[in-house]
Scaffold this motif. Structure first.
Motif, mmCIF file in Angstrom:
data_model
loop_
_atom_site.group_PDB
_atom_site.id
_atom_site.type_symbol
_atom_site.label_atom_id
_atom_site.label_comp_id
_atom_site.label_asym_id
_atom_site.label_seq_id
_atom_site.Cartn_x
_atom_site.Cartn_y
_atom_site.Cartn_z
ATOM 1 N N TYR A 127 0.832 -1.199 0.000
ATOM 2 C CA TYR A 127 0.000 0.000 0.000
ATOM 3 C C TYR A 127 0.867 1.249 0.000
ATOM 4 O O TYR A 127 1.817 1.346 0.757
ATOM 5 C CB TYR A 127 -0.910 0.025 1.240
ATOM 6 N N CYS A 128 0.490 2.242 -0.784
ATOM 7 C CA CYS A 128 1.256 3.480 -0.849
ATOM 8 C C CYS A 128 1.065 4.350 0.385
ATOM 9 O O CYS A 128 1.817 5.291 0.576
ATOM 10 C CB CYS A 128 0.883 4.272 -2.096
ATOM 11 N N THR A 129 0.105 4.045 1.224
ATOM 12 C CA THR A 129 -0.097 4.854 2.426
ATOM 13 C C THR A 129 1.140 4.849 3.316
ATOM 14 O O THR A 129 1.357 5.778 4.079
ATOM 15 C CB THR A 129 -1.297 4.338 3.229
ATOM 16 N N GLY A 130 1.945 3.826 3.212
ATOM 17 C CA GLY A 130 3.149 3.765 4.039
ATOM 18 C C GLY A 130 4.425 3.965 3.254
ATOM 19 O O GLY A 130 5.489 3.523 3.683
ATOM 20 N N TYR A 131 4.359 4.665 2.105
ATOM 21 C CA TYR A 131 5.497 4.683 1.194
ATOM 22 C C TYR A 131 6.736 5.343 1.770
ATOM 23 O O TYR A 131 7.831 5.134 1.289
ATOM 24 C CB TYR A 131 5.126 5.347 -0.139
ATOM 25 N N LYS A 132 6.587 6.172 2.804
ATOM 26 C CA LYS A 132 7.752 6.836 3.381
ATOM 27 C C LYS A 132 8.522 5.922 4.336
ATOM 28 O O LYS A 132 9.641 6.254 4.729
ATOM 29 C CB LYS A 132 7.328 8.097 4.122
ATOM 30 N N PHE A 133 7.947 4.804 4.718
ATOM 31 C CA PHE A 133 8.557 3.951 5.732
ATOM 32 C C PHE A 133 9.233 2.754 5.080
ATOM 33 O O PHE A 133 8.601 1.945 4.422
ATOM 34 C CB PHE A 133 7.492 3.496 6.728
ATOM 35 N N LEU A 134 10.534 2.627 5.282
ATOM 36 C CA LEU A 134 11.310 1.589 4.622
ATOM 37 C C LEU A 134 10.826 0.194 4.964
ATOM 38 O O LEU A 134 10.932 -0.725 4.156
ATOM 39 C CB LEU A 134 12.789 1.724 4.984
ATOM 40 N N SER A 135 10.276 0.016 6.159
ATOM 41 C CA SER A 135 9.864 -1.316 6.611
ATOM 42 C C SER A 135 8.697 -1.872 5.803
ATOM 43 O O SER A 135 8.411 -3.069 5.870
ATOM 44 C CB SER A 135 9.495 -1.276 8.091
ATOM 45 N N THR A 136 8.013 -1.006 5.030
ATOM 46 C CA THR A 136 6.854 -1.481 4.269
ATOM 47 C C THR A 136 7.249 -2.128 2.942
ATOM 48 O O THR A 136 6.411 -2.699 2.273
ATOM 49 C CB THR A 136 5.883 -0.326 3.981
ATOM 50 N N TYR A 137 8.512 -2.024 2.577
ATOM 51 C CA TYR A 137 8.953 -2.519 1.274
ATOM 52 C C TYR A 137 9.520 -3.928 1.374
ATOM 53 O O TYR A 137 10.165 -4.279 2.362
ATOM 54 C CB TYR A 137 9.986 -1.572 0.666
ATOM 55 N N ASP A 138 9.246 -4.721 0.326
ATOM 56 C CA ASP A 138 9.667 -6.119 0.334
ATOM 57 C C ASP A 138 10.834 -6.393 -0.605
ATOM 58 O O ASP A 138 11.852 -6.931 -0.202
ATOM 59 C CB ASP A 138 8.487 -7.012 -0.069
ATOM 60 N N TYR A 139 10.681 -6.049 -1.865
ATOM 61 C CA TYR A 139 11.706 -6.319 -2.869
ATOM 62 C C TYR A 139 12.271 -5.002 -3.382
ATOM 63 O O TYR A 139 11.529 -4.043 -3.594
ATOM 64 C CB TYR A 139 11.111 -7.127 -4.027
ATOM 65 N N TRP A 140 13.567 -4.997 -3.623
ATOM 66 C CA TRP A 140 14.281 -3.790 -4.011
ATOM 67 C C TRP A 140 15.090 -4.029 -5.287
ATOM 68 O O TRP A 140 15.598 -5.128 -5.515
ATOM 69 C CB TRP A 140 15.265 -3.385 -2.909
ATOM 70 N N GLY A 141 15.226 -2.948 -6.063
ATOM 71 C CA GLY A 141 16.193 -2.969 -7.155
ATOM 72 C C GLY A 141 17.569 -2.605 -6.629
ATOM 73 O O GLY A 141 17.749 -2.342 -5.436
ATOM 74 N N GLN A 142 18.540 -2.565 -7.534
ATOM 75 C CA GLN A 142 19.929 -2.319 -7.147
ATOM 76 C C GLN A 142 20.253 -0.831 -7.061
ATOM 77 O O GLN A 142 21.298 -0.469 -6.499
ATOM 78 C CB GLN A 142 20.877 -3.003 -8.140
ATOM 79 N N GLY A 143 19.404 0.017 -7.595
ATOM 80 C CA GLY A 143 19.606 1.456 -7.534
ATOM 81 C C GLY A 143 20.272 2.022 -8.771
ATOM 82 O O GLY A 143 20.993 1.324 -9.481
ATOM 83 N N THR A 144 20.033 3.292 -9.021
ATOM 84 C CA THR A 144 20.663 4.014 -10.124
ATOM 85 C C THR A 144 21.033 5.406 -9.627
ATOM 86 O O THR A 144 20.261 6.061 -8.925
ATOM 87 C CB THR A 144 19.740 4.065 -11.358
ATOM 88 N N GLN A 145 22.251 5.841 -9.967
ATOM 89 C CA GLN A 145 22.772 7.106 -9.461
ATOM 90 C C GLN A 145 22.250 8.280 -10.277
ATOM 91 O O GLN A 145 22.322 8.271 -11.510
ATOM 92 C CB GLN A 145 24.310 7.094 -9.502
ATOM 93 N N VAL A 146 21.765 9.293 -9.585
ATOM 94 C CA VAL A 146 21.384 10.559 -10.201
ATOM 95 C C VAL A 146 22.242 11.650 -9.570
ATOM 96 O O VAL A 146 22.273 11.790 -8.348
ATOM 97 C CB VAL A 146 19.887 10.866 -9.979
#
Length: 123
Positions: free
Chosen positions: A100-119
């Motif tokens: 749910y996006c209601t908790g999007y600011k909280f890292l604990s709500t996320y399950d799977y992550w990408g590797q990241g891209t630098q900006v």
């Protein structure tokens, strides 16, 4: 297994634009909301935008009006269009799944992550 792969980062001048892509494995976008988060050097990772499975979007105040999150379900891709970039937007950007996006600011709500891209935004 959910897989997320970000791309599109780079070096841009202040005021410029970039479009980040997050390629997700099949069926992911129909089951998970997707958030974009960023981590600047020496700072905590923070959520900046999120899109639900119904296409409802949420934005942090720091990017509202400049960033747009969208999805292409035909290609299982989530985009983050970033305009009027500022040096303070410099960070590694990650996409990640959440229920749910209601908790999007909280890292604990996320399950799977990408590797990241630098900006990197130069002044």
């Amino acid at each position: 297994q959910v897989q997320l792969v970000e791309s599109g980062g780079g070096l841009v001048q202040s005021g410029g634009s970039l479009r980040l892509s997050c390629a997700a494995s099949e069926f992911t976008l129909g089951y998970y909301a997707i958030g974009w988060l960023r981590q600047a050097p020496g700072k905590e990772r923070e959520g900046v935008a999120c899109i639900s499975t119904e296409g409802i979007t949420s934005y942090d105040d720091s990017v509202k009006g400049r960033f747009t999150i969208s999805t292409d379900k035909d290609t299982n891709t989530v985009f983050l269009e970033m305009n009027n970039l500022k040096p303070e937007d410099t960070a590694v950007y990650y996409c990640a799944t959440t229920y749910y996006c209601t908790g999007y600011k909280f890292l604990s709500t996320y399950d799977y992550w990408g590797q990241g891209t630098q900006v990197t935004v130069s002044s």
